[in-house]
Design an enzyme around this catalytic site. Structure first.
Site, PDB file in Angstrom:
ATOM      1  N   ARG A  74     -21.066  28.818 -32.467  1.00 40.26           N
ATOM      2  CA  ARG A  74     -20.425  27.732 -33.193  1.00 40.26           C
ATOM      3  C   ARG A  74     -20.398  28.042 -34.686  1.00 40.26           C
ATOM      4  O   ARG A  74     -21.268  28.741 -35.194  1.00 40.26           O
ATOM      5  CB  ARG A  74     -21.181  26.418 -32.970  1.00 40.26           C
ATOM      6  CG  ARG A  74     -20.865  25.773 -31.631  1.00 40.26           C
ATOM      7  CD  ARG A  74     -21.608  24.457 -31.457  1.00 40.26           C
ATOM      8  NE  ARG A  74     -23.030  24.674 -31.318  1.00 40.26           N
ATOM      9  CZ  ARG A  74     -23.920  24.497 -32.273  1.00 40.26           C
ATOM     10  NH1 ARG A  74     -23.559  24.063 -33.466  1.00 40.26           N
ATOM     11  NH2 ARG A  74     -25.193  24.724 -32.058  1.00 40.26           N
ATOM     12  N   TYR A 202     -14.613  30.562 -28.596  1.00 40.66           N
ATOM     13  CA  TYR A 202     -15.986  30.524 -28.104  1.00 40.66           C
ATOM     14  C   TYR A 202     -16.535  29.127 -27.845  1.00 40.66           C
ATOM     15  O   TYR A 202     -16.413  28.240 -28.692  1.00 40.66           O
ATOM     16  CB  TYR A 202     -16.914  31.230 -29.108  1.00 40.66           C
ATOM     17  CG  TYR A 202     -18.259  31.494 -28.487  1.00 40.66           C
ATOM     18  CD1 TYR A 202     -18.437  32.585 -27.647  1.00 40.66           C
ATOM     19  CD2 TYR A 202     -19.318  30.621 -28.663  1.00 40.66           C
ATOM     20  CE1 TYR A 202     -19.649  32.812 -27.022  1.00 40.66           C
ATOM     21  CE2 TYR A 202     -20.526  30.834 -28.039  1.00 40.66           C
ATOM     22  CZ  TYR A 202     -20.691  31.941 -27.222  1.00 40.66           C
ATOM     23  OH  TYR A 202     -21.891  32.146 -26.598  1.00 40.66           O
ATOM     24  N   LYS A 211     -18.984  19.775 -27.257  1.00 40.40           N
ATOM     25  CA  LYS A 211     -19.547  19.222 -28.488  1.00 40.40           C
ATOM     26  C   LYS A 211     -18.508  18.379 -29.251  1.00 40.40           C
ATOM     27  O   LYS A 211     -18.844  17.359 -29.848  1.00 40.40           O
ATOM     28  CB  LYS A 211     -20.066  20.338 -29.386  1.00 40.40           C
ATOM     29  CG  LYS A 211     -20.985  21.313 -28.691  1.00 40.40           C
ATOM     30  CD  LYS A 211     -22.295  20.688 -28.283  1.00 40.40           C
ATOM     31  CE  LYS A 211     -23.156  21.762 -27.620  1.00 40.40           C
ATOM     32  NZ  LYS A 211     -24.537  21.471 -27.476  1.00 40.40           N
ATOM     33  N   HIS A 231     -27.351  14.462 -27.810  1.00 45.54           N
ATOM     34  CA  HIS A 231     -27.554  15.871 -27.450  1.00 45.54           C
ATOM     35  C   HIS A 231     -28.844  15.979 -26.629  1.00 45.54           C
ATOM     36  O   HIS A 231     -29.869  16.442 -27.124  1.00 45.54           O
ATOM     37  CB  HIS A 231     -27.659  16.667 -28.762  1.00 45.54           C
ATOM     38  CG  HIS A 231     -27.597  18.144 -28.591  1.00 45.54           C
ATOM     39  ND1 HIS A 231     -28.156  19.019 -29.499  1.00 45.54           N
ATOM     40  CD2 HIS A 231     -27.023  18.914 -27.640  1.00 45.54           C
ATOM     41  CE1 HIS A 231     -27.933  20.256 -29.115  1.00 45.54           C
ATOM     42  NE2 HIS A 231     -27.252  20.232 -27.987  1.00 45.54           N
ATOM     43  N   SER A 253     -30.028  23.129 -30.169  1.00 42.60           N
ATOM     44  CA  SER A 253     -29.476  24.190 -29.316  1.00 42.60           C
ATOM     45  C   SER A 253     -30.473  25.346 -29.184  1.00 42.60           C
ATOM     46  O   SER A 253     -31.133  25.711 -30.148  1.00 42.60           O
ATOM     47  CB  SER A 253     -28.189  24.745 -29.934  1.00 42.60           C
ATOM     48  OG  SER A 253     -27.214  23.749 -29.982  1.00 42.60           O
ATOM     49  N   CYS A 255     -33.311  25.605 -27.649  1.00 48.64           N
ATOM     50  CA  CYS A 255     -34.748  25.289 -27.717  1.00 48.64           C
ATOM     51  C   CYS A 255     -35.313  24.956 -26.336  1.00 48.64           C
ATOM     52  O   CYS A 255     -36.347  24.313 -26.221  1.00 48.64           O
ATOM     53  CB  CYS A 255     -35.012  24.109 -28.657  1.00 48.64           C
ATOM     54  SG  CYS A 255     -34.936  24.540 -30.389  1.00 48.64           S
ATOM     55  N   ASP A 280     -27.562  19.126 -21.424  1.00 53.94           N
ATOM     56  CA  ASP A 280     -27.134  19.221 -22.827  1.00 53.94           C
ATOM     57  C   ASP A 280     -26.717  17.888 -23.452  1.00 53.94           C
ATOM     58  O   ASP A 280     -26.984  17.673 -24.624  1.00 53.94           O
ATOM     59  CB  ASP A 280     -25.962  20.217 -22.925  1.00 53.94           C
ATOM     60  CG  ASP A 280     -25.705  20.685 -24.351  1.00 53.94           C
ATOM     61  OD1 ASP A 280     -26.679  20.895 -25.088  1.00 53.94           O
ATOM     62  OD2 ASP A 280     -24.525  20.832 -24.736  1.00 53.94           O
ATOM     63  N   ARG A 369     -23.838  33.671 -22.901  1.00 55.48           N
ATOM     64  CA  ARG A 369     -23.894  32.417 -22.139  1.00 55.48           C
ATOM     65  C   ARG A 369     -23.469  32.603 -20.693  1.00 55.48           C
ATOM     66  O   ARG A 369     -22.705  33.510 -20.366  1.00 55.48           O
ATOM     67  CB  ARG A 369     -22.930  31.403 -22.784  1.00 55.48           C
ATOM     68  CG  ARG A 369     -23.298  31.016 -24.212  1.00 55.48           C
ATOM     69  CD  ARG A 369     -24.314  29.906 -24.234  1.00 55.48           C
ATOM     70  NE  ARG A 369     -24.882  29.650 -25.543  1.00 55.48           N
ATOM     71  CZ  ARG A 369     -25.509  28.516 -25.859  1.00 55.48           C
ATOM     72  NH1 ARG A 369     -25.619  27.558 -24.978  1.00 55.48           N
ATOM     73  NH2 ARG A 369     -26.046  28.364 -27.054  1.00 55.48           N
TER      74      ARG A 369
HETATM   75  O1  SAT Z   1     -21.437  26.703 -28.137  1.00 53.07           O
HETATM   76  S1  SAT Z   1     -22.073  25.460 -27.689  1.00 53.07           S
HETATM   77  O2  SAT Z   1     -22.033  24.472 -28.759  1.00 53.07           O
HETATM   78  O3  SAT Z   1     -21.351  24.916 -26.558  1.00 53.07           O
HETATM   79  C1  SAT Z   1     -23.668  25.751 -27.243  1.00 53.07           C
HETATM   80  C2  SAT Z   1     -24.710  25.118 -28.072  1.00 53.07           C
HETATM   81  O4  SAT Z   1     -24.793  25.394 -29.262  1.00 53.07           O
HETATM   82  O5  SAT Z   1     -25.500  24.309 -27.541  1.00 53.07           O
HETATM   83 MN    MN Z   2     -26.374  21.953 -26.963  1.00 53.34          MN
END
Ligand code: SAT
Ligand code: MN
Length: 588
Positions: A74, A202, A211, A231, A253, A255, A280, A369
């Site tokens: 991100r 991405y 998000k 989140h 993110s 963690c 998530d 991922r």
């Molecule tokens: O790239 S994402 O935002 O979907 C993954 C994350 O940062 O939790």
């Molecule tokens: Mn996340």
């Protein structure tokens, strides 16, 4: 039926027409969400080498996608909230005037889909028949986005039917453009319920249901409508008698949300079971009786691959052996995906497709991922499809902290819990572009995702206390505390169940706790340590509160909160002042 007839909503027809004129696609394709469509796209993407088929004996129906090397996470510095009123975006967001943002983006989108197919993806966030669910339409020129959205959300005809009926949906426009980091922006228009994303293919930048919609836009809708878009993972914890309690946990993110959501109880905890609802995002609503209920708006996982193995997350490890899209992992000679700490196999190619050489660094990108349907998870709870969601007993905040934060503590009340959430800090990870390992404040783990001013967001959180008497209890956990030699004090992963059990015991008022200025901490004997070989001094350190250090921490949280200015709710400032006084008294 032609496209116009299928999209029989004037506002939707106009939008599609305008986007078509602007972007000039070669073809327009309305996604039906079928398996055949998924397979066709997969086949086409293999031809264009956007996807590589993985070893089909060991990884049936699994594919590898390599993203542009500059497009692997991100991009928070290029992400904007373009609310009509600048103060509504707040100091926690980059802001641009919506008019300026639209014209900037429209310049980029001009002709961007020439010689490309424009895919129209109707999607539903949440169970298709849930009153808590919300829909959107993403227009994109990326087939990678379509196949990921298929796994991550509910796409196709049923979502479109709901949109045509409700007439309200989020409009998301996405183009990968030239994948040029200098022409990359993720813009949100909360007042218009729309998103424009350009120049990245991405994850969180491109799968707009995730998000962008389910957190940034939804958090704003939630504030206006009296619910919360957070989140958070959602997990059910079943005791040996078969009682299940549900909790929702907010960690930044990378963690360990996915690991906690799929935890397998260790042998020393017989009879316990974990059910995954989500890893998530949680949408939290008060039901008619005032109880807080959660749905997971997503239908799949977009999880971090490196570190996933039989010990850290066996459910995920097993789950990603079929029907999975991998992004940016390495490859073995046998065409199996490979990543750091997989603990089996030898990489021959790195995530960019180059010959792997250990001296050149990692084989899998640290933010590589997996995308996979939630139904492939061995611990999947079918209640993830329940329109009424699940009742939430506890909200758990956490972060990655080497020092200071104890293993677990409980807020004294809702207001105090909101203050704890607002004070979350965590060391940064590879999930976002930028320096790693730096401690930053990340209130409610929402810093990159709250679509409006944090000060208003905290007021909104506080407002729940006035709406119901049945709120969940609030806790804070830290799995990442280290000793002076840099060793982790707590084994983490599946052993975290022990901490969840303490949390549930507290929710059921089965045990008491030690009261400290920062909240209630476990008595050492109340966390089941059976079968764990941890020296007592480590446990004491994990459950210790250094009041001098905490006074500094609270003052730093106070300073942080006050930066949000006039709109910061008095209820939150009162919490800060109260804690500061208590800690000053007890630390001198
Ligand atoms: O790239 S994402 O935002 O979907 C993954 C994350 O940062 O939790
Ligand atoms: Mn996340």
């Amino acid at each position: 039926m032609n496209l116009h007839q299928k999209l029989s909503l004037p506002d939707l027809q106009n939008w599609i027409e305008n986007v078509t004129k602007l972007t000039q696609p070669n073809k327009i394709y309305l996604c039906d969400g079928s398996e055949a469509e998924y397979q066709n796209l997969i086949n086409e993407m293999q031809e264009t080498e956007d996807l590589i088929k993985l070893n089909s004996d060991k990884y049936p129906n699994c594919y590898l996608h390599r993203s542009d090397p500059s497009d692997v996470a991100r991009v928070e510095h290029l992400t904007y909230i373009c609310s009509n009123n600048k103060d509504d975006a707040g100091p926690n967001n980059n802001w641009m005037d919506p008019k300026e943002a639209h014209s900037k983006m429209d310049l980029l989108f001009k002709n961007s889909m020439k010689n490309r197919t424009m895919y129209i993806i109707p999607y539903c966030m949440g169970p298709i028949d849930s009153p808590y669910s919300r829909c959107g339409i993403e227009i994109t020129d990326s087939p990678y986005v379509v196949i990921n959205m298929k796994l991550m959300t509910r796409i196709g005809q049923s979502a479109l039917n709901r949109i045509l009926k409700e007439k309200e949906y989020v409009k998301g426009l996405h183009s990968i453009g030239k994948l040029d980091p200098n022409e990359r922006f993720i813009m949100h228009f909360p007042d218009e319920l729309s998103i424009k994303s350009f120049g990245s293919g991405y994850g969180g930048n491109a799968l707009l249901g995730k998000k962008c919609h389910a957190l940034r836009i939804a958090s704003w809708q939630a504030k206006n409508e009296g619910w919360l878009a957070e989140h958070m993972l959602i997990v059910g914890i079943e005791d040996p008698k078969g009682n299940i309690k549900y909790i929702a946990c907010a960690f930044p993110s990378a963690c360990g949300k996915t690991n906690l959501a799929m935890l397998i109880p260790p042998k020393s905890q017989p009879g316990w079971k974990i059910w995954t609802l989500g890893d998530d995002i949680a949408w939290l609503h008060l039901d008619d009786s005032g109880e807080m209920r959660a749905i997971n708006p997503e239908a799949g996982y977009f999880g971090v691959v490196p570190g996933t193995n039989e010990r850290t997350n066996k459910n995920a490890f097993d789950m990603i052996h079929k029907d999975t899209i991998y992004t940016n992992v390495g490859l073995t000679e046998d065409n199996e995906p490979w990543w750091e700490n997989k603990n089996t196999g030898i990489p021959t190619k790195d995530w960019q497709g180059n010959i792997y050489k250990a001296e050149n660094g990692v084989a899998a990108h640290p933010n590589s991922r997996f995308t996979v349907s939630a139904k492939n998870n061995p611990s999947y709870s079918s209640l993830a499809e329940a329109p009424e969601g699940v009742p939430i007993s506890a909200i758990v905040f956490g972060g990655r902290r080497k020092k200071l934060a104890p293993l677990v503590y409980e807020a004294k009340n809702w207001k105090h819990g909101v203050f704890i959430g607002a004070g979350i800090a965590s060391e940064t990870t590879a999930a976002a572009t930028g320096k790693k390992g730096i401690l930053r404040r990340d209130p409610m783990a929402m810093l990159p995702f709250c679509g409006y001013n944090f000060a208003d967001y905290w007021s909104h959180w506080l407002s729940f206390e006035r709406k119901t008497e049945k709120l969940p209890k609030i806790f804070h956990v830290n799995w990442f505390r280290q000793n002076d030699k840099g060793m982790f004090l707590w084994p983490g992963f599946n052993e975290n169940l022990r901490v969840l059990r303490w949390i549930i015991d507290r929710c059921e008022e089965k045990i008491d706790a030690q009261e400290t200025p920062i909240g209630f901490l476990p008595h050492r004997d109340d966390i089941d340590m059976n079968g764990l070989d941890i020296p007592n001094k480590n446990i004491d350190e994990l459950l210790s509160v250094d009041e001098k250090e905490w006074l500094n921490e609270i003052q730093s949280i106070g300073e942080y909160i006050q930066n949000f200015g006039q709109r910061v709710p008095k209820g939150l400032l009162d919490q800060f002042k109260k804690l500061e006084i208590e800690l000053s008294k007890s630390s001198t």
